[in-house]
Design an enzyme around this catalytic site. Structure first.
Site, PDB file in Angstrom:
ATOM      1  N   HIS A  94      40.495  43.287  40.836  1.00 13.91           N
ATOM      2  CA  HIS A  94      39.919  42.188  40.052  1.00 13.91           C
ATOM      3  C   HIS A  94      40.790  41.764  38.877  1.00 13.91           C
ATOM      4  CE1 HIS A  94      38.135  44.243  36.418  1.00 13.91           C
ATOM      5  NE2 HIS A  94      38.259  45.304  37.199  1.00 13.91           N
ATOM      6  N   SER A 134      43.938  47.900  40.581  1.00 10.41           N
ATOM      7  CA  SER A 134      42.621  47.267  40.640  1.00 10.41           C
ATOM      8  C   SER A 134      42.761  45.845  41.170  1.00 10.41           C
ATOM      9  CB  SER A 134      42.052  47.247  39.217  1.00 10.41           C
ATOM     10  OG  SER A 134      40.765  46.720  39.238  1.00 10.41           O
ATOM     11  N   THR A 157      39.307  52.650  38.043  1.00 10.69           N
ATOM     12  CA  THR A 157      38.664  53.822  37.436  1.00 10.69           C
ATOM     13  C   THR A 157      38.491  54.917  38.486  1.00 10.69           C
ATOM     14  OG1 THR A 157      37.587  52.393  35.831  1.00 10.69           O
ATOM     15  CG2 THR A 157      36.667  54.589  36.073  1.00 10.69           C
ATOM     16  N   ASN A 184      47.035  46.963  28.572  1.00 10.65           N
ATOM     17  CA  ASN A 184      46.075  45.879  28.771  1.00 10.65           C
ATOM     18  C   ASN A 184      45.811  45.066  27.510  1.00 10.65           C
ATOM     19  OD1 ASN A 184      45.031  48.607  28.389  1.00 10.65           O
ATOM     20  ND2 ASN A 184      43.043  47.645  28.120  1.00 10.65           N
ATOM     21  N   GLN A 225      47.754  46.792  35.111  1.00  9.94           N
ATOM     22  CA  GLN A 225      48.194  45.522  34.515  1.00  9.94           C
ATOM     23  C   GLN A 225      49.608  45.147  34.948  1.00  9.94           C
ATOM     24  OE1 GLN A 225      46.196  43.553  32.926  1.00  9.94           O
ATOM     25  NE2 GLN A 225      44.481  44.908  32.399  1.00  9.94           N
ATOM     26  N   CYS A 248      34.723  48.363  19.753  1.00 12.13           N
ATOM     27  CA  CYS A 248      33.752  48.485  18.674  1.00 12.13           C
ATOM     28  C   CYS A 248      33.508  49.952  18.362  1.00 12.13           C
ATOM     29  CB  CYS A 248      32.446  47.840  19.115  1.00 12.13           C
ATOM     30  SG  CYS A 248      31.332  47.615  17.759  1.00 12.13           S
TER      31      CYS A 248
HETATM   32  N1  PLP Z   1      43.432  50.707  33.406  1.00 11.97           N
HETATM   33  C1  PLP Z   1      43.734  49.572  32.779  1.00 11.97           C
HETATM   34  C2  PLP Z   1      45.066  49.438  32.098  1.00 11.97           C
HETATM   35  C3  PLP Z   1      42.829  48.526  32.743  1.00 11.97           C
HETATM   36  O1  PLP Z   1      43.156  47.388  32.098  1.00 11.97           O
HETATM   37  C4  PLP Z   1      41.592  48.686  33.368  1.00 11.97           C
HETATM   38  C5  PLP Z   1      40.564  47.625  33.276  1.00 11.97           C
HETATM   39  O2  PLP Z   1      40.281  47.126  32.190  1.00 11.97           O
HETATM   40  C6  PLP Z   1      41.306  49.882  34.043  1.00 11.97           C
HETATM   41  C7  PLP Z   1      42.250  50.870  34.034  1.00 11.97           C
HETATM   42  C8  PLP Z   1      39.998  50.079  34.787  1.00 11.97           C
HETATM   43  O3  PLP Z   1      40.007  49.274  35.953  1.00 11.97           O
HETATM   44  P1  PLP Z   1      38.706  48.993  36.856  1.00 11.97           P
HETATM   45  O4  PLP Z   1      37.926  47.948  36.160  1.00 11.97           O
HETATM   46  O5  PLP Z   1      39.246  48.486  38.161  1.00 11.97           O
HETATM   47  O6  PLP Z   1      37.989  50.272  37.049  1.00 11.97           O
END
Ligand code: PLP
Length: 761
Positions: A216, A214, A78, A164, A194, A343
């Site tokens: 995590h 990212s 993010t 995602n 992803q 949601c």
């Molecule tokens: N972009 C995609 C495609 C994601 O799947 C995610 C996380 O769900 C993000 C951005 C945001 O990542 P982060 O949790 O590292 O801020």
């Protein structure tokens, strides 16, 4: 806990986040204990920390083929997205001319972080540009023609490498050709979150300007990420301060996170000894899981095309099952999946699947199973075995029909069942001795579930009856009647033609029998001219029915919970409603349960006593204090203030009563154990569905009363309202609403386990 909870969880929600691999966790711990220096310090401890950071950066550069581009460490994707969008928009603003219209483009299936950040920074930077979604086709692939048409006047384009929710990947080479031929200068961000570890990236050979990642999502801890910036791309620091990361991103670096990421990069780069499976192996795992799902749920629909998706994501829907039901089922079987939907208002659906143009039910019922590249064959085998166990539990509770399984192990259904679709209710009454069933207000969405139930329980349908001609939905009655009641003569609502009548108050009412019970037909016009109430009664020993004999009153929309049926349809009459309400008052006891055809507020059931307490209009009528004229006026006024829709449903009555929820007493695991020790009369009720209960339940929970059977439980325990009932479920949300419903009906000692089994196991 017993059964499956004793086993370890099978985690199939890697697209949300992953566990930290032991090697990465060990590296993070060691960094905290040993390499804890500040990379900006010039002493040896600091230099060592800096070295670790630079080694990690080097590995990232090699892995991504970043060439001359920069790799900047961030807190996650993010932040990388903010950095990219801010940098691009600041540069684009300086190029804008006053007489042109501009847009920013993003893929319609992009993670919400992208369009939300675009809108945010356009506002903050005071840039006038339309935020435009690029449509996708049924596979989730971007519309290149749309890009060709819109890119020339766009300041920036944001696309994603891998989605995602669906795992769908875009062909970046051909996308690049389209984008660059339309606008060679447009700033291009590709969200690669992803894609890491799942597809090959060689960023230097592309004209991608920004690529956030990212940690995590690939076995590193939360709080570490990185962003690639092409060497020619403009850059504005998103975080200013102490000048770390060569002034590009200030703030003391997250060394433990970097240490973990370093190990993950090493694993990705080394062929030997890596825990990551090849893409051919991952494809095999996907097939094995998909085959098992198909074997267990024969009518399953896959929402993503495997041809266009990375092997680690499966998105599916099972007809007649909501995503919540499948989630609850899998959670009970100790498989973690995600509902794959966001949601919005009362309806949960996936904007990604909506953008792909999939049918609404597929979007509403979507389940995402995603695994990381470090998944093992043993985990896949266990996942498949558990999926089979879960589907067997569904078969046993008659939610799916499986001809090959043994009928004798199915629990015989007896009594009242409340099924729902959205806020509408269908009521099923079963007499287990005679194997007869009665269905009231059948909803078309529940057709398959009702048929499965009848066949699985080997029930004979006595009647399928609507309480009125529904204005808000088509009835499912005809379909049921033509299949199970072809020989039966009935009126247009499905009430069987009968000569049988009983004396009820001053009237002779038509009656049909179901087992030892009788169903009386009480005309209660008002909401519509054909509205009837169906009174399910115990048969009287003498020939006269009195108010005390009614156990359940199916009043349709005449009395709704916290409301009265609207009377502004063509065939409505508030005068008739006024009289019908009085007739109902005289026909049932004040505590008989009223089973309405809608439940807008999760209250399950009600009684005249409970309604009078909060509905002044009804109270005025029933206590004879309101004249018909006054009622007519107040009712007309109410109907003009009708909130016409709840989600996608039409409201059948204006809420007039107080629907505020009572604050229920809450236990946590410790206080509950203490309460049980102190008072052995505390009774725990597990209110999950029978299949969830069968898959895993605490030895403590003596009773299983699923929400679908709550109304019957309330009816049968009217004389135990002072008992200490403690409701429990998976997460504490079902137990909370059920406890509130019971409390409203006078169960004053009801409480629930906050956080559910999830927090206490
Ligand atoms: N972009 C995609 C495609 C994601 O799947 C995610 C996380 O769900 C993000 C951005 C945001 O990542 P982060 O949790 O590292 O801020």
């Amino acid at each position: 806990m017993k059964n499956t909870t004793e086993l370890t969880q099978i985690y199939l929600d890697a697209n949300a986040t992953t566990p930290v691999l032991p090697e990465a966790a060990a590296a993070a711990l060691s960094a905290m204990e040993n390499l804890f220096g500040n990379p900006s310090s010039s002493h040896i401890t600091g230099l060592k920390a800096k070295n670790l950071m630079e080694q990690t950066r080097l590995r990232a550069q090699t892995l991504l083929g970043s060439g001359e581009g920069k790799i900047i460490f961030t807190s996650g994707a993010t932040e990388g997205i903010q950095t990219s969008i801010l940098s691009a928009l600041i540069a684009a603003k300086s190029r804008m001319s006053a007489d042109k219209n501009y847009s920013v483009l993003y893929g319609a299936t992009e993670h919400k972080a992208v369009p939300e950040s675009l809108k945010h920074w356009l506002t903050v930077l005071d840039i006038k540009a339309e935020v435009t979604a690029i449509p996708v086709d049924q596979f989730g692939l971007l519309d290149h023609d749309f890009i060709r048409q819109h890119a020339p006047s766009a300041l920036m384009i944001c696309t994603m490498a891998v989605n995602n929710e669906t795992g769908v990947f875009q062909n970046l080479k051909s996308l690049e050709a389209t984008i660059r031929s339309a606008n060679s200068d447009i700033f291009w961000m590709v969200d690669c979150v992803q894609a890491l570890g799942k597809t090959e990236l060689d960023l230097k050979t592309t004209t991608i300007d920004y690529a956030p990642f990212s940690g995590h999502k690939l076995y590193a801890p939360k709080g570490i990420g990185f962003v690639y910036i092409r060497d020619s791309a403009p850059f504005t620091p998103f975080i200013a301060g102490g000048g770390q990361e060569s002034g590009l991103r200030s703030g003391t670096e997250n060394l433990p996170g970097l240490a973990a990421l370093n190990v993950i990069f090493e694993m990705l780069l080394s062929q030997e000894g890596s825990p990551f499976s090849s893409s051919a192996q991952l494809t095999q795992y996907r097939q094995q899981i998909a085959d098992t799902l198909t074997e267990c749920f024969s009518d399953i629909v896959f929402n993503n095309s495997f041809e266009h998706s990375v092997a680690t994501t499966i998105n599916f829907a099972v007809p007649s099952f909501s995503s919540k039901e499948i989630m609850d089922l899998f959670d009970a079987a100790n498989i973690r999946v995600s509902s794959g939907s966001a949601c919005s208002s009362k309806v949960t659906r996936s904007f990604v699947l909506d953008a792909m143009g999939l049918p609404a039910w597929q979007s509403e019922a979507a389940i995402r199973m995603s695994f990381g590249p470090a998944i093992t064959q043993a985990e896949v085998d266990t996942a498949c075995a558990r999926i089979k166990t879960a589907s067997q539990a569904l078969t046993q509770s008659c939610m799916i029909l499986d001809d090959s399984s043994d009928i004798s192990d199915r629990t015989d259904l007896d009594g009242l069942l409340q099924l729902r679709s959205g806020a509408s209710c269908t009521w099923v009454f079963v007499d287990s001795l005679s194997k007869q069933a009665l269905i009231i207000d059948p909803l078309p969405e529940l057709k398959q579930r009702l048929e499965t139930l009848l066949e699985c329980q080997q029930l004979t349908l006595v009647a399928a009856i609507d309480t009125h001609g529904h204005a808000d939905h088509v009835s499912g009655r005809e379909a049921l009647a033509s299949r199970y009641l072809a020989e039966q003569e009935s009126d247009h609502l499905g009430w069987p033609v009968t000569e049988n009548r009983v004396q009820h108050l001053a009237q002779q009412l038509q009656v049909i029998s179901i087992g030892t019970k009788q169903l009386l037909r009480l005309p209660t016009p008002g909401h519509t001219s054909d509205s009837i109430s169906l009174l399910l009664c115990s048969a009287p020993s003498a020939s006269n029915h009195t108010a005390e004999h009614t156990q359940y009153a199916f009043c349709g929309d005449t009395i709704l919970m916290g409301s009265l049926g609207r009377t502004n349809f063509e065939s409505s009459s508030s005068v008739a409603l006024f009289n019908s309400l009085k007739l109902i008052r005289d026909s049932i006891s004040s505590t008989a349960l009223i089973c309405a055809s809608h439940d807008y507020n999760n209250e399950f059931t009600t009684s005249l006593k409970a309604e009078i307490n909060r509905n002044d209009l009804l109270k005025g009528v029933l206590s004879n204090q309101l004249s018909m004229d006054d009622f007519q006026q107040r009712k007309a006024h109410l109907d003009t203030h009708l909130n016409d829709e709840v989600g996608t449903e039409i409201m059948c009555g204006a809420l007039i009563g107080n629907c505020d929820k009572f604050k229920i007493k809450e236990y946590d695991a410790f206080s509950l154990a203490a309460a049980m020790k102190q008072d052995e009369n505390v009774c725990i009720i597990d209110i999950r569905e029978p299949h969830e209960y069968a898959l895993n339940h605490s030895t403590q929970s003596s009773l299983n009363v699923p929400l679908t059977r709550l109304v019957q439980f309330i009816q049968e325990h009217q004389n135990q309202k002072n008992r200490q009932w403690v409701l429990v479920c998976r997460s504490g949300s079902r137990s909370m609403i059920a406890a509130q419903a019971m409390h409203r009906l006078g169960f004053e000692q009801v409480s629930h386990l906050k956080g559910g089994y999830a927090l206490s196991s």
